[in-house]
Design a protein around this motif. Sequence first.
Motif, PDB file in Angstrom:
ATOM      1  N   LEU A 143       0.958   4.333  -2.858  1.00  0.00           N
ATOM      2  CA  LEU A 143       0.724   5.751  -2.598  1.00  0.00           C
ATOM      3  C   LEU A 143       1.699   6.634  -3.370  1.00  0.00           C
ATOM      4  O   LEU A 143       1.385   7.774  -3.700  1.00  0.00           O
ATOM      5  CB  LEU A 143       0.836   6.042  -1.100  1.00  0.00           C
ATOM      6  CG  LEU A 143      -0.279   5.478  -0.216  1.00  0.00           C
ATOM      7  CD1 LEU A 143       0.064   5.655   1.256  1.00  0.00           C
ATOM      8  CD2 LEU A 143      -1.614   6.128  -0.540  1.00  0.00           C
ATOM      9  N   LEU A 199       2.301  12.333  -2.671  1.00  0.00           N
ATOM     10  CA  LEU A 199       2.166  11.724  -1.357  1.00  0.00           C
ATOM     11  C   LEU A 199       2.641  12.775  -0.354  1.00  0.00           C
ATOM     12  O   LEU A 199       3.820  13.133  -0.325  1.00  0.00           O
ATOM     13  CB  LEU A 199       3.017  10.458  -1.254  1.00  0.00           C
ATOM     14  CG  LEU A 199       3.122   9.837   0.144  1.00  0.00           C
ATOM     15  CD1 LEU A 199       1.748   9.512   0.711  1.00  0.00           C
ATOM     16  CD2 LEU A 199       4.010   8.601   0.109  1.00  0.00           C
ATOM     17  N   GLU A 230      -3.009  11.338  11.461  1.00  0.00           N
ATOM     18  CA  GLU A 230      -3.873  10.389  10.742  1.00  0.00           C
ATOM     19  C   GLU A 230      -5.317  10.895  10.721  1.00  0.00           C
ATOM     20  O   GLU A 230      -5.988  10.861   9.681  1.00  0.00           O
ATOM     21  CB  GLU A 230      -3.810   9.010  11.389  1.00  0.00           C
ATOM     22  CG  GLU A 230      -4.688   7.982  10.675  1.00  0.00           C
ATOM     23  CD  GLU A 230      -4.760   6.657  11.410  1.00  0.00           C
ATOM     24  OE1 GLU A 230      -4.870   5.615  10.748  1.00  0.00           O
ATOM     25  OE2 GLU A 230      -4.740   6.668  12.664  1.00  0.00           O
ATOM     26  N   LEU A 267       0.830  -1.198   0.000  1.00  0.00           N
ATOM     27  CA  LEU A 267       0.000   0.000   0.000  1.00  0.00           C
ATOM     28  C   LEU A 267       0.861   1.244   0.000  1.00  0.00           C
ATOM     29  O   LEU A 267       0.570   2.219  -0.714  1.00  0.00           O
ATOM     30  CB  LEU A 267      -0.928  -0.001   1.218  1.00  0.00           C
ATOM     31  CG  LEU A 267      -1.727   1.289   1.467  1.00  0.00           C
ATOM     32  CD1 LEU A 267      -2.601   1.613   0.260  1.00  0.00           C
ATOM     33  CD2 LEU A 267      -2.560   1.165   2.734  1.00  0.00           C
ATOM     34  N   ARG A 309       6.785  13.180  -3.656  1.00  0.00           N
ATOM     35  CA  ARG A 309       6.600  13.026  -2.201  1.00  0.00           C
ATOM     36  C   ARG A 309       6.988  14.323  -1.505  1.00  0.00           C
ATOM     37  O   ARG A 309       8.021  14.925  -1.815  1.00  0.00           O
ATOM     38  CB  ARG A 309       7.467  11.850  -1.737  1.00  0.00           C
ATOM     39  CG  ARG A 309       7.464  11.540  -0.279  1.00  0.00           C
ATOM     40  CD  ARG A 309       8.025  10.135  -0.081  1.00  0.00           C
ATOM     41  NE  ARG A 309       8.618   9.953   1.232  1.00  0.00           N
ATOM     42  CZ  ARG A 309       8.936   8.775   1.751  1.00  0.00           C
ATOM     43  NH1 ARG A 309       8.719   7.665   1.063  1.00  0.00           N
ATOM     44  NH2 ARG A 309       9.486   8.688   2.944  1.00  0.00           N
ATOM     45  N   VAL A 328      -2.571   3.430   9.145  1.00  0.00           N
ATOM     46  CA  VAL A 328      -1.956   3.744   7.862  1.00  0.00           C
ATOM     47  C   VAL A 328      -0.488   3.318   7.879  1.00  0.00           C
ATOM     48  O   VAL A 328       0.093   3.090   8.946  1.00  0.00           O
ATOM     49  CB  VAL A 328      -2.075   5.253   7.540  1.00  0.00           C
ATOM     50  CG1 VAL A 328      -3.536   5.660   7.398  1.00  0.00           C
ATOM     51  CG2 VAL A 328      -1.376   6.085   8.612  1.00  0.00           C
ATOM     52  N   GLY A 384      -6.323  13.295   8.129  1.00  0.00           N
ATOM     53  CA  GLY A 384      -6.509  12.804   6.767  1.00  0.00           C
ATOM     54  C   GLY A 384      -5.277  12.251   6.084  1.00  0.00           C
ATOM     55  O   GLY A 384      -5.326  11.911   4.901  1.00  0.00           O
ATOM     56  N   ALA A 385      -4.159  12.130   6.804  1.00  0.00           N
ATOM     57  CA  ALA A 385      -2.939  11.617   6.184  1.00  0.00           C
ATOM     58  C   ALA A 385      -3.112  10.154   5.792  1.00  0.00           C
ATOM     59  O   ALA A 385      -3.692   9.359   6.538  1.00  0.00           O
ATOM     60  CB  ALA A 385      -1.759  11.757   7.141  1.00  0.00           C
ATOM     61  N   HIS A 386      -2.592   9.805   4.629  1.00  0.00           N
ATOM     62  CA  HIS A 386      -2.675   8.426   4.134  1.00  0.00           C
ATOM     63  C   HIS A 386      -1.484   7.587   4.569  1.00  0.00           C
ATOM     64  O   HIS A 386      -1.465   6.370   4.352  1.00  0.00           O
ATOM     65  CB  HIS A 386      -2.775   8.421   2.611  1.00  0.00           C
ATOM     66  CG  HIS A 386      -4.016   9.091   2.098  1.00  0.00           C
ATOM     67  ND1 HIS A 386      -5.288   8.582   2.319  1.00  0.00           N
ATOM     68  CD2 HIS A 386      -4.183  10.235   1.390  1.00  0.00           C
ATOM     69  CE1 HIS A 386      -6.181   9.376   1.754  1.00  0.00           C
ATOM     70  NE2 HIS A 386      -5.545  10.396   1.195  1.00  0.00           N
ATOM     71  N   ALA A 387      -0.490   8.212   5.156  1.00  0.00           N
ATOM     72  CA  ALA A 387       0.681   7.519   5.685  1.00  0.00           C
ATOM     73  C   ALA A 387       1.336   8.437   6.715  1.00  0.00           C
ATOM     74  O   ALA A 387       1.100   9.647   6.724  1.00  0.00           O
ATOM     75  CB  ALA A 387       1.666   7.171   4.572  1.00  0.00           C
TER      76      ALA A 387
END
Length: 254
Positions: free
Chosen positions: A7, A13, A28, A3, A209, A72, A31-34
């Motif tokens: 991203l 990212l 998190e 995953l 990133r 995440v 709204g952070a995806h990682a």
Amino acid sequence: MSLFRELHANPPLVLPNAWDAGSARAIEAAGAHAIATTSAGVSWAAGVADAGGLNRTTAVAAVRAIVAVVSVPVTADIESGYDDVSLTVAEVIEAGAVGINLEDSAAGALIDPALHASRIATAREVAVAAGIDLVINARTDTYLFGDGSGTIDRAKLYAEAGADVLFVPGVVDAPTIRRLVEESPLPLNVMVGPGAPTVPKLTELGVTRISVGPAITAGAYGLAAAAAQELLTTGTYKVLTTAAEFGKHNNLLR
């Protein structure tokens, strides 16, 4: 494909860096995806200075605590590897990290690029042996400790050794960022803060990133200092109007 690697395939990212479990959970929830750790932030939380004060045990403990409270992917800043890249990578993988930052400087000086490439290869070997699709963010400090010369040559060596991303802190001007994107064999990670291009602009420039390093940690400590100063001088609490609501943050950790 993991995953976390996926991203990177749909940029940008954006990684607001965390320094402990509470900050990671708040990031998190925003709204952070990682989640990416910041070695400076982890150092400060442990009561030591960045760049030499942190040790493997404390760094790994922070990763383990963060992994325990978020759902995440987590990538770990392991600085220059704490004198044993193989052991450090094995321990952060065991703690639950699926990515690392590994930098090519130590004690304020750049490491020989061939040597650092061998360290990246070691990290990859450890990850493969553990069965982990580890995303290796190869940090080069060519702009922090010089004029940036050799950055692309280093990127080529690091890519051949098994790195996945090139992290170039210290660069915030658009022309340089665009050139690095065009010339690097690896996707580019930049570190941002006040004065840097916006996320939409960086995306337009081709950056994959985006992280903030210790900036959020510094902001939190800045809030603590300002609130304490206000309390001790004027006896008021205006600064604290921007602080997290107790109940809201407490509930994040239930």
